[in-house]
Design an enzyme around this catalytic site. Structure first.
Site, PDB file in Angstrom:
ATOM      1  N   GLY A 165      21.858  10.812   5.438  1.00 45.65           N
ATOM      2  CA  GLY A 165      21.018  11.644   4.576  1.00 45.65           C
ATOM      3  C   GLY A 165      21.466  13.099   4.498  1.00 45.65           C
ATOM      4  O   GLY A 165      20.812  13.920   3.864  1.00 45.65           O
ATOM      5  N   LYS A 237      15.620   7.633   5.702  1.00 46.28           N
ATOM      6  CA  LYS A 237      14.675   6.530   5.616  1.00 46.28           C
ATOM      7  C   LYS A 237      13.612   6.605   6.715  1.00 46.28           C
ATOM      8  O   LYS A 237      13.915   6.937   7.855  1.00 46.28           O
ATOM      9  CB  LYS A 237      15.435   5.206   5.743  1.00 46.28           C
ATOM     10  CG  LYS A 237      16.464   5.006   4.643  1.00 46.28           C
ATOM     11  CD  LYS A 237      17.478   3.930   5.002  1.00 46.28           C
ATOM     12  CE  LYS A 237      18.575   3.865   3.941  1.00 46.28           C
ATOM     13  NZ  LYS A 237      19.730   3.057   4.391  1.00 46.28           N
ATOM     14  N   ARG A 294      28.825  -1.320   8.290  1.00 43.38           N
ATOM     15  CA  ARG A 294      28.374  -1.475   9.681  1.00 43.38           C
ATOM     16  C   ARG A 294      27.008  -2.141   9.657  1.00 43.38           C
ATOM     17  O   ARG A 294      26.454  -2.374   8.588  1.00 43.38           O
ATOM     18  CB  ARG A 294      28.231  -0.081  10.305  1.00 43.38           C
ATOM     19  CG  ARG A 294      27.311   0.805   9.447  1.00 43.38           C
ATOM     20  CD  ARG A 294      26.942   2.098  10.123  1.00 43.38           C
ATOM     21  NE  ARG A 294      26.398   3.072   9.197  1.00 43.38           N
ATOM     22  CZ  ARG A 294      25.135   3.170   8.822  1.00 43.38           C
ATOM     23  NH1 ARG A 294      24.244   2.302   9.261  1.00 43.38           N
ATOM     24  NH2 ARG A 294      24.735   4.103   7.991  1.00 43.38           N
ATOM     25  N   ARG A 343      10.201   3.615  11.380  1.00 41.83           N
ATOM     26  CA  ARG A 343      11.045   4.306  12.360  1.00 41.83           C
ATOM     27  C   ARG A 343      10.185   5.307  13.124  1.00 41.83           C
ATOM     28  O   ARG A 343       9.535   6.170  12.520  1.00 41.83           O
ATOM     29  CB  ARG A 343      12.177   5.058  11.659  1.00 41.83           C
ATOM     30  CG  ARG A 343      13.131   4.161  10.904  1.00 41.83           C
ATOM     31  CD  ARG A 343      14.366   4.950  10.497  1.00 41.83           C
ATOM     32  NE  ARG A 343      15.215   4.197   9.599  1.00 41.83           N
ATOM     33  CZ  ARG A 343      16.481   4.503   9.328  1.00 41.83           C
ATOM     34  NH1 ARG A 343      17.026   5.578   9.880  1.00 41.83           N
ATOM     35  NH2 ARG A 343      17.195   3.782   8.495  1.00 41.83           N
TER      36      ARG A 343
HETATM   37  P1  ADP Z   1      20.961   3.322   7.920  1.00 37.60           P
HETATM   38  O1  ADP Z   1      21.352   3.192   6.501  1.00 37.60           O
HETATM   39  O2  ADP Z   1      21.552   2.339   8.842  1.00 37.60           O
HETATM   40  O3  ADP Z   1      19.523   3.477   8.019  1.00 37.60           O
HETATM   41  P2  ADP Z   1      21.238   6.071   8.523  1.00 37.60           P
HETATM   42  O4  ADP Z   1      21.689   6.748   7.282  1.00 37.60           O
HETATM   43  O5  ADP Z   1      19.856   6.240   8.981  1.00 37.60           O
HETATM   44  O6  ADP Z   1      21.671   4.594   8.387  1.00 37.60           O
HETATM   45  O7  ADP Z   1      22.228   6.427   9.691  1.00 37.60           O
HETATM   46  C1  ADP Z   1      22.246   5.713  10.897  1.00 37.60           C
HETATM   47  C2  ADP Z   1      22.671   6.602  12.003  1.00 37.60           C
HETATM   48  O8  ADP Z   1      24.001   6.999  11.829  1.00 37.60           O
HETATM   49  C3  ADP Z   1      21.868   7.854  12.116  1.00 37.60           C
HETATM   50  O9  ADP Z   1      21.755   8.151  13.475  1.00 37.60           O
HETATM   51  C4  ADP Z   1      22.712   8.870  11.380  1.00 37.60           C
HETATM   52  O10 ADP Z   1      22.455  10.153  11.889  1.00 37.60           O
HETATM   53  C5  ADP Z   1      24.098   8.399  11.699  1.00 37.60           C
HETATM   54  N1  ADP Z   1      25.108   8.598  10.653  1.00 37.60           N
HETATM   55  C6  ADP Z   1      25.372   7.782   9.615  1.00 37.60           C
HETATM   56  N2  ADP Z   1      26.410   8.223   8.890  1.00 37.60           N
HETATM   57  C7  ADP Z   1      26.846   9.351   9.480  1.00 37.60           C
HETATM   58  C8  ADP Z   1      27.906  10.278   9.213  1.00 37.60           C
HETATM   59  N3  ADP Z   1      28.760  10.127   8.216  1.00 37.60           N
HETATM   60  N4  ADP Z   1      28.013  11.332  10.020  1.00 37.60           N
HETATM   61  C9  ADP Z   1      27.169  11.491  11.046  1.00 37.60           C
HETATM   62  N5  ADP Z   1      26.186  10.649  11.367  1.00 37.60           N
HETATM   63  C10 ADP Z   1      26.004   9.592  10.601  1.00 37.60           C
HETATM   64  P1  ADP Z   2      23.846   8.723   2.913  1.00 38.67           P
HETATM   65  O1  ADP Z   2      25.301   8.400   3.012  1.00 38.67           O
HETATM   66  O2  ADP Z   2      23.475   9.956   3.601  1.00 38.67           O
HETATM   67  O3  ADP Z   2      22.985   7.540   3.238  1.00 38.67           O
HETATM   68  P2  ADP Z   2      23.316   8.206   0.107  1.00 38.67           P
HETATM   69  O4  ADP Z   2      24.374   8.421  -0.900  1.00 38.67           O
HETATM   70  O5  ADP Z   2      23.048   6.803   0.504  1.00 38.67           O
HETATM   71  O6  ADP Z   2      23.648   9.063   1.385  1.00 38.67           O
HETATM   72  O7  ADP Z   2      21.972   8.880  -0.378  1.00 38.67           O
HETATM   73  C1  ADP Z   2      20.871   9.028   0.486  1.00 38.67           C
HETATM   74  C2  ADP Z   2      19.587   9.040  -0.331  1.00 38.67           C
HETATM   75  O8  ADP Z   2      19.574  10.136  -1.256  1.00 38.67           O
HETATM   76  C3  ADP Z   2      19.381   7.805  -1.176  1.00 38.67           C
HETATM   77  O9  ADP Z   2      18.785   6.767  -0.432  1.00 38.67           O
HETATM   78  C4  ADP Z   2      18.484   8.336  -2.284  1.00 38.67           C
HETATM   79  O10 ADP Z   2      17.142   8.393  -1.884  1.00 38.67           O
HETATM   80  C5  ADP Z   2      18.972   9.750  -2.492  1.00 38.67           C
HETATM   81  N1  ADP Z   2      19.980   9.789  -3.557  1.00 38.67           N
HETATM   82  C6  ADP Z   2      21.299   9.586  -3.419  1.00 38.67           C
HETATM   83  N2  ADP Z   2      21.947   9.650  -4.590  1.00 38.67           N
HETATM   84  C7  ADP Z   2      21.015   9.898  -5.520  1.00 38.67           C
HETATM   85  C8  ADP Z   2      21.058  10.108  -6.949  1.00 38.67           C
HETATM   86  N3  ADP Z   2      22.195  10.069  -7.629  1.00 38.67           N
HETATM   87  N4  ADP Z   2      19.882  10.363  -7.574  1.00 38.67           N
HETATM   88  C9  ADP Z   2      18.727  10.427  -6.891  1.00 38.67           C
HETATM   89  N5  ADP Z   2      18.618  10.254  -5.570  1.00 38.67           N
HETATM   90  C10 ADP Z   2      19.751   9.992  -4.872  1.00 38.67           C
HETATM   91 MG    MG Z   3      22.943   5.773   2.237  1.00 38.10          MG
END
Ligand code: ADP
Ligand code: ADP
Ligand code: MG
Length: 453
Positions: A165, A237, A294, A343
């Site tokens: 996020g 999330k 993963r 969570r």
């Molecule tokens: P999920 O989609 O599995 O819910 P999250 O986005 O909540 O994944 O990330 C899972 C865990 O991995 C969290 O502890 C988050 O902080 C860490 N994490 C995921 N991607 C990265 C990244 N690119 N760099 C640092 N931490 C990450």
């Molecule tokens: P991360 O790698 O941190 O999980 P994501 O690309 O999956 O990042 O985006 C995290 C969250 O941000 C998504 O679950 C969504 O809620 C929001 N988001 C990402 N991209 C968009 C978009 N293009 N428009 C609106 N919301 C977005």
């Molecule tokens: Mg994501």
């Protein structure tokens, strides 16, 4: 089958993997930082190896220490959990070189999907609809302006290596773009060691719907349905559920999204467990956002609804078994009832969600029919300040969504964690919101709720 597996992680996911290994009769090796001397995973594994000081970069991200720990203990495979090195292709290659089996996808697949900008390119080529935006990373401000003008504001600048996020910035008008690109690059470099950023259209009020995949090493890929993760705070999330609520998912749409996800996985020769994340709009249009190469935090909701143990499946796939031999066939995947996960974070919702590490002085955990608790906390445990604040996941399954929500309310109201501040009451409030109970919410839910207050 493996005789011994090293778990390169901590917290609830390390415990989750240890349990799966035990069921399979596999010995386990935990690794721990000095901050985790007395952590549950350190205590319950068959063997434990200290891999460094508290800072993640010196311990859980310390590749050499992890490889040495395998060599010392004779572990044949590594399960990386989520976060830390789980999506690090260089580490996967290092493991391979040292003859250690990686319980996850091949390095090439991680590379193809791990860079979020590249992943969109790969998916687009495979014919999967993607969120409109730049083709790959943007190199100059001029290029960024041109693309933003084409797709229209508001837009998001996203770090190619971002995750959890973080590394996502909204830009509302052209005048802001230049400064925001610079700031985003600087931030991305500092957080992810990579200054590449890309641009995406900001989609208004979509749902976050992701597809769980499972692929063996013999070319078979199946999906295990969706998870709706639209309940987010600042792109992180908080509550996940399956199936999608309020009729936003049909058999037909699930089949189409599943097929798109499988197509993407096949395009990068994916194996093991993975998740393809989409944005789903009000009209049933869906757009690829990213792939997580993963196991995910929220995998238990899929397990509860399908009865498939995803961690055991990951291990068996890595040991060379086919989905067929595990009796996991696409036609046989059935979704039973409704599953929800909350969570639980050690953080203070009244204080801008500030992390609240410290000693758990008293603990009472929920239980009962259809209630599952994945956690690594216990009474007297001291939550260190060095890592993620998530301390537990409560997962429930009910015959339908209403029953699942009610079960979750009962479970959360029984859950007592004293000594640190947690978000349990906050989660209970969300479960009472009309927008949530109606099922008609989207990723803007918490933002709107915050504005109303
Ligand atoms: P999920 O989609 O599995 O819910 P999250 O986005 O909540 O994944 O990330 C899972 C865990 O991995 C969290 O502890 C988050 O902080 C860490 N994490 C995921 N991607 C990265 C990244 N690119 N760099 C640092 N931490 C990450
Ligand atoms: P991360 O790698 O941190 O999980 P994501 O690309 O999956 O990042 O985006 C995290 C969250 O941000 C998504 O679950 C969504 O809620 C929001 N988001 C990402 N991209 C968009 C978009 N293009 N428009 C609106 N919301 C977005
Ligand atoms: Mg994501």
């Amino acid at each position: 089958m493996f005789k011994k597996i090293l778990i390169a992680n901590r917290g609830e996911i390390a415990v989750r993997v240890i349990r799966a290994c035990r069921e399979l009769g596999i010995k386990t090796v935990a690794v721990y930082s000095t901050a985790d001397n007395a952590a549950l995973h350190t205590l319950i594994a068959d063997e434990s190896v200290c891999i460094g000081p508290p800072a993640s970069k010196d311990s859980y991200l310390n590749m050499k220490a992890l490889i040495s720990a395998c060599e010392i203990t004779g572990a044949e495979a590594i399960h990386p959990g989520y976060g830390f090195l789980s999506e690090n292709a260089a580490f996967v290659r290092l493991c391979e070189k040292c003859g250690i089996k990686w319980i996850g996808p091949p390095a090439d697949a991680i590379e193809a999907m791990g860079d979020k900008a590249n992943a969109k390119e790969t998916m687009k080529k495979a014919g999967v609809p993607v969120v409109p935006g730049s083709d790959g990373a943007v190199k100059t401000v001029e290029e960024a302006e041109k693309i933003a003008d084409e797709i229209g504001y508001p837009i998001l600048i996203k770090a190619s290596s971002g995750g959890g996020g973080r590394g996502i910035r909204p830009v509302h008008k052209k005048e802001e773009l230049k400064d925001q690109i610079q700031a985003a690059k600087t931030e991305a470099k500092a957080f992810f060691g990579d200054d590449a950023v890309y641009i995406e259209k900001f989609v208004e009020n979509p749902r976050h719907v992701e597809i769980q995949l499972l692929a063996d090493e013999h070319g078979n890929v199946i999906h295990l349905g969706e998870r709706d993760c639209s309940c987010q705070r600042r792109n992180q999330k908080l509550i996940e559920e399956t199936p999608c609520p309020s009729g936003s998912m049909t058999e037909e749409l699930r089949a189409r999204m599943g097929a798109a996800a499988i197509k993407g996985a096949k395009a990068c020769n994916y194996t093991n467990a993975g998740t393809v994340e989409f944005l789903l709009d009000k009209h049933g249009g869906f757009y690829f956002m990213e792939m997580n190469t993963r196991i995910q935090v929220e995998h238990p909701v899929t397990e509860m609804a399908t009865g498939v143990d995803l961690i055991k499946a990951q291990i068996k796939v890595a040991a060379g078994e086919t989905l067929e031999s595990m009796e996991i066939r696409q036609e046989a995947v059935k979704f039973n009832g409704h599953a929800i996960e909350c969570r639980i974070n050690a953080e203070d919702p009244k204080n801008n969600f500030r992390p609240s590490p410290g000693k758990i002085s008293a603990l009472h955990v929920p239980g009962g029919f259809g209630v599952r608790l994945d956690t690594a906390i216990f009474q007297g445990y001291e939550i260190p300040p060095n890592y993620d604040s998530m301390v537990a996941k409560v997962i429930v399954r009910g015959k339908d969504r209403a029953e699942a929500i009610q079960k979750m309310r009962v479970a959360l109201s029984e859950f007592l964690i004293e000594g640190v501040v947690c978000n349990i009451d906050f989660q209970l409030e969300l479960l009472r919101e009309e927008e949530f109970t109606s099922g008609d919410y989207d990723i803007g839910f918490l933002g709107r709720r915050n504005e109303k207050k």
